[in-house]
Motif scaffolding. Structure first.
Motif: not given
Length: 172
Positions: A79-107
């Protein structure tokens, strides 16, 4: 870090307007959804959903703060992870890392895939650093031309299930 705990769930139609607000510029939209046209609209997101798999939102206190999906999916293969995006007001707070981790585990756990890939433009340094930290490694580089005419590098990154399992053991 964030004061509340992040959670995730499948994308709901009511979440789409929030997701459309994540890209602040045409360039950001190009990075997260190269085929979209500025500004991102709910109709564009809805039109892409039939070609996506596992559209997922990250939430914080009930608020949608991140989005991702599998842009491509080959049952039993990759699978290829796509469309990864984070609320601009909350960037650099670990949300992208959390979401990528969720998708990696899902895969690797839910779909039992042997590998996960993603694509990232060379100018998206924060994303590239995050992906490296999470254990994804570059495996190819393609040249693309942006809508505004600049040449840009598109890196393909990869992680296999065994590497992910090894990293999970080390983290425990």
């Amino acid at each position: 870090m964030l004061p509340e705990r992040l959670t995730h769930r499948p994308l709901a139609d009511a979440d789409i307007p929030a997701v459309c607000g994540f890209p602040r510029t045409p360039e950001e939209l190009y990075f997260l959804f190269p085929r979209a046209v500025w500004p991102l609209t709910p109709d564009q997101v809805r039109a892409a959903l039939p070609q996506r798999r596992d559209p997922t939102v990250a939430t914080l206190g009930g608020r949608v703060v991140g989005y991702g999906n599998f842009a491509t999916f080959e049952e039993g293969r990759t699978a290829s992870l796509g469309n990864l995006s984070v609320d601009p007001d909350l960037r650099r707070h670990g949300i992208a890392a959390y979401l990528v981790g969720v998708m990696i585990e899902r895969a690797f756990v839910h779909h039992d895939l042997p590998e996960l890939t993603l694509y990232c433009f060379n100018t998206n340094t924060p994303a590239l650093l995050l992906y490296a930290k999470l254990g994804l490694v570059p495996m190819a580089l393609e040249t693309r031309v942006t809508p505004w005419g600049d040449s840009i590098g598109l890196l393909k990154l990869r992680m296999d299930r065994d590497t992910w399992r090894g990293r999970a053991v080390l983290a425990a």
